[in-house]
Design a protein around this motif. Structure first.
Motif, PDB file in Angstrom:
ATOM      1  N   ALA A   1       0.821  -1.216   0.000  1.00 25.25           N
ATOM      2  CA  ALA A   1       0.000   0.000   0.000  1.00 25.25           C
ATOM      3  C   ALA A   1       0.855   1.268   0.000  1.00 25.25           C
ATOM      4  O   ALA A   1       0.597   2.180  -0.780  1.00 25.25           O
ATOM      5  N   PRO A   2       1.905   1.369   0.836  1.00 30.33           N
ATOM      6  CA  PRO A   2       2.726   2.575   0.764  1.00 30.33           C
ATOM      7  C   PRO A   2       3.429   2.724  -0.584  1.00 30.33           C
ATOM      8  O   PRO A   2       3.622   3.818  -1.068  1.00 30.33           O
TER       9      PRO A   2
ATOM     10  N   ALA B   1       0.870   4.189  -2.993  1.00 23.80           N
ATOM     11  CA  ALA B   1       0.661   5.609  -2.725  1.00 23.80           C
ATOM     12  C   ALA B   1       1.866   6.404  -3.184  1.00 23.80           C
ATOM     13  O   ALA B   1       1.730   7.457  -3.805  1.00 23.80           O
TER      14      ALA B   1
ATOM     15  N   THR C   1      -3.210  15.262  -3.167  1.00 22.04           N
ATOM     16  CA  THR C   1      -3.512  14.067  -2.384  1.00 22.04           C
ATOM     17  C   THR C   1      -3.539  12.862  -3.306  1.00 22.04           C
ATOM     18  O   THR C   1      -4.203  12.873  -4.341  1.00 22.04           O
TER      19      THR C   1
ATOM     20  N   ARG D   1      -4.353   8.684  -3.393  1.00 21.19           N
ATOM     21  CA  ARG D   1      -5.070   7.636  -2.660  1.00 21.19           C
ATOM     22  C   ARG D   1      -4.900   6.314  -3.378  1.00 21.19           C
ATOM     23  O   ARG D   1      -5.014   6.262  -4.605  1.00 21.19           O
TER      24      ARG D   1
ATOM     25  N   GLY E   1      -7.470   2.635  -0.200  1.00 17.57           N
ATOM     26  CA  GLY E   1      -8.134   3.269   0.920  1.00 17.57           C
ATOM     27  C   GLY E   1      -7.255   4.154   1.771  1.00 17.57           C
ATOM     28  O   GLY E   1      -7.707   4.694   2.763  1.00 17.57           O
ATOM     29  N   GLN E   2      -5.981   4.300   1.410  1.00 15.07           N
ATOM     30  CA  GLN E   2      -5.081   5.158   2.164  1.00 15.07           C
ATOM     31  C   GLN E   2      -4.752   6.381   1.329  1.00 15.07           C
ATOM     32  O   GLN E   2      -4.619   6.289   0.111  1.00 15.07           O
TER      33      GLN E   2
ATOM     34  N   ASP F   1      -2.462  10.288   1.145  1.00 17.12           N
ATOM     35  CA  ASP F   1      -1.361  11.090   1.643  1.00 17.12           C
ATOM     36  C   ASP F   1      -1.449  12.454   0.971  1.00 17.12           C
ATOM     37  O   ASP F   1      -1.576  12.533  -0.244  1.00 17.12           O
TER      38      ASP F   1
END
Length: 153
Positions: free
Chosen positions: A10-11, A14, A46, A48, A51-52, A54
């Motif tokens: 996930a990171p 993103a 931003t 996404r 669901g995360q 930054d």
């Protein structure tokens, strides 16, 4: 794909879609639509994925606007976009992002832009043959002038 792999990546997703300060591996061609350019200034954006999200803010100089809008690279990922179509308020990017360890992520983004905002939807593909994971980027220009303590692009 296992849930643990998705959580660990996930990171990465993103990061692959954030607009930040890493230079591109190759210079981007100039934005082709002179009638509706994206303006320099103080920007908030931003990204996404899974669901995360930054959010970051950057000051973008006039000399950096093509790299900011058309490069879509990050601090961790250097991206190249062989497919880069920009004009009449619409944009499409398809390319590959690679980190310092040689990991590669395919990226596809499409959306709209105006002088003071843009919004792209698309996804990132972690491995060839796997589905693209949905992701998005939204950006807006906060001001023409940057605050004294702004981080530069």
């Amino acid at each position: 794909m296992k849930l643990s792999v998705l959580i660990r990546t996930a990171p990465v997703l993103a990061g692959a879609l954030l607009l930040a300060s890493a230079p591109m591996a190759r210079p981007a061609p100039p934005v082709q639509d002179a009638s509706q350019p994206v303006l320099p200034g103080y920007w908030e954006y931003t990204a996404r994925a899974l669901g995360q999200g930054d959010t970051e803010t950057k000051c973008v100089r006039p000399s950096e606007i093509n790299r900011f809008f058309g490069g879509l690279s990050t601090r961790r990922w250097q991206c190249t976009y062989p497919v880069r179509e920009v004009g009449a308020g619409n944009a499409r990017f398809e390319g590959v992002c690679q980190d310092k360890k040689g990991r590669r992520v395919n990226v596809r983004l499409t959306g709209t832009y105006q002088q003071e905002s843009f919004s792209f939807r698309g996804g990132a593909q972690l491995a060839r043959g796997t589905p693209y994971i949905p992701a998005s980027i939204r950006a807006r220009r906060l001001a023409a002038q940057c605050p004294a303590n702004a981080e530069y692009f």
